[in-house]
Design an enzyme around this catalytic site. Structure first.
Site, PDB file in Angstrom:
ATOM      1  N   ARG A  34     -62.692 -53.909 -19.630  1.00 56.63           N
ATOM      2  CA  ARG A  34     -62.072 -53.719 -20.933  1.00 56.63           C
ATOM      3  C   ARG A  34     -63.105 -53.110 -21.882  1.00 56.63           C
ATOM      4  NH1 ARG A  34     -60.824 -59.085 -19.309  1.00 56.63           N
ATOM      5  NH2 ARG A  34     -58.595 -59.436 -19.069  1.00 56.63           N
ATOM      6  N   LYS A  58     -62.379 -62.028 -21.480  1.00 56.76           N
ATOM      7  CA  LYS A  58     -61.660 -62.755 -22.530  1.00 56.76           C
ATOM      8  C   LYS A  58     -61.926 -64.253 -22.408  1.00 56.76           C
ATOM      9  CE  LYS A  58     -57.735 -59.774 -23.504  1.00 56.76           C
ATOM     10  NZ  LYS A  58     -56.276 -59.671 -23.461  1.00 56.76           N
ATOM     11  N   HIS A 128     -58.222 -48.390 -22.809  1.00 60.64           N
ATOM     12  CA  HIS A 128     -57.463 -49.332 -21.985  1.00 60.64           C
ATOM     13  C   HIS A 128     -56.679 -48.620 -20.886  1.00 60.64           C
ATOM     14  CE1 HIS A 128     -56.476 -53.522 -21.517  1.00 60.64           C
ATOM     15  NE2 HIS A 128     -55.239 -53.181 -21.241  1.00 60.64           N
ATOM     16  N   ARG A 131     -58.148 -48.766 -17.409  1.00 56.48           N
ATOM     17  CA  ARG A 131     -57.884 -49.999 -16.639  1.00 56.48           C
ATOM     18  C   ARG A 131     -56.574 -49.868 -15.872  1.00 56.48           C
ATOM     19  NH1 ARG A 131     -59.862 -55.206 -17.231  1.00 56.48           N
ATOM     20  NH2 ARG A 131     -57.881 -56.229 -17.595  1.00 56.48           N
ATOM     21  N   HIS A 154     -57.581 -61.233 -14.781  1.00 50.18           N
ATOM     22  CA  HIS A 154     -56.328 -61.769 -15.304  1.00 50.18           C
ATOM     23  C   HIS A 154     -56.099 -63.189 -14.801  1.00 50.18           C
ATOM     24  CE1 HIS A 154     -54.602 -57.443 -15.750  1.00 50.18           C
ATOM     25  NE2 HIS A 154     -55.252 -57.819 -16.831  1.00 50.18           N
ATOM     26  N   TYR A 163     -49.925 -53.765 -15.029  1.00 53.25           N
ATOM     27  CA  TYR A 163     -50.916 -52.692 -14.946  1.00 53.25           C
ATOM     28  C   TYR A 163     -50.641 -51.717 -13.806  1.00 53.25           C
ATOM     29  CZ  TYR A 163     -54.075 -54.649 -18.391  1.00 53.25           C
ATOM     30  OH  TYR A 163     -54.632 -55.080 -19.552  1.00 53.25           O
TER      31      TYR A 163
END
Length: 182
Positions: A34, A58, A128, A131, A154, A163
């Site tokens: 990211r 994240k 993004h 990705r 994820h 995605y």
């Protein structure tokens, strides 16, 4: 969201002239990082001996992603030929001007992509988006969704599925393979 075509990716990449810039895009395109993971990357996160990157994702969730030979070479060339000696501990830094050696931040990162989108004419080339290309390319190559999930960091497989965008040619190819086995 439809991922960029290989032609669009190649056209965008052809406008990158610095090793740092190529390395930034490859970090997203070949490792699935990211924007904030690229910006936050530290020198000690890149392990050339093991060909891997430690990524702080994240919610500070850490993961290890492999590095391909082309990204390792881009990283090495950036470190050897472009990275200022007075740089801070962040991997990617500003290369010129008064701020040379300071870490990239959100604004400099966004400006980098705005500049190269305009220069290349590839308006879909948002950070993004790379990705999404990464995930779709892996799926198209036969990589299992759970592996893609792990690489992207994820928590839920449903997020990973968003995605992955396969076109009718991809579906047809897999269908034909299955019919031959049946």
């Amino acid at each position: 969201m439809k991922p960029m075509t290989p032609e669009e990716v190649n056209k965008f990449m052809s406008h990158l002239k610095r090793y740092r810039d190529v390395a930034i895009v490859l970090a997203m395109l070949s490792c699935g990082l990211r924007s904030m993971e690229v910006i936050g990357l530290k020198l000690e996160d890149v392990d050339f001996n093991r060909c891997q990157i430690r990524v702080s994702g994240k919610r500070r969730k850490e993961r290890i992603v492999p590095m391909s030979y082309p990204i390792m070479k881009a990283f090495e060339k950036y470190l050897i030929f472009e990275r200022p000696n007075n740089s801070k501990n962040r991997f990617f830094v500003i290369l010129r001007g008064k701020a040379a050696g300071n870490p990239l931040n959100r604004e400099t990162f966004r400006a980098f992509f705005r500049y190269h989108r305009k220069k290349s004419g590839i308006i879909a080339a948002h950070p993004h988006e790379f990705r999404h290309v990464f995930a779709s390319d892996l799926a198209r190559s036969g990589v299992q969704a759970q592996v893609i999930q792990e690489l992207l960091g994820h928590a839920e497989i449903k997020t990973t599925e968003i995605y992955i965008d396969l076109n009718i040619d991809d579906v047809r190819r897999e269908y034909d393979k299955a019919m031959k086995r049946i």
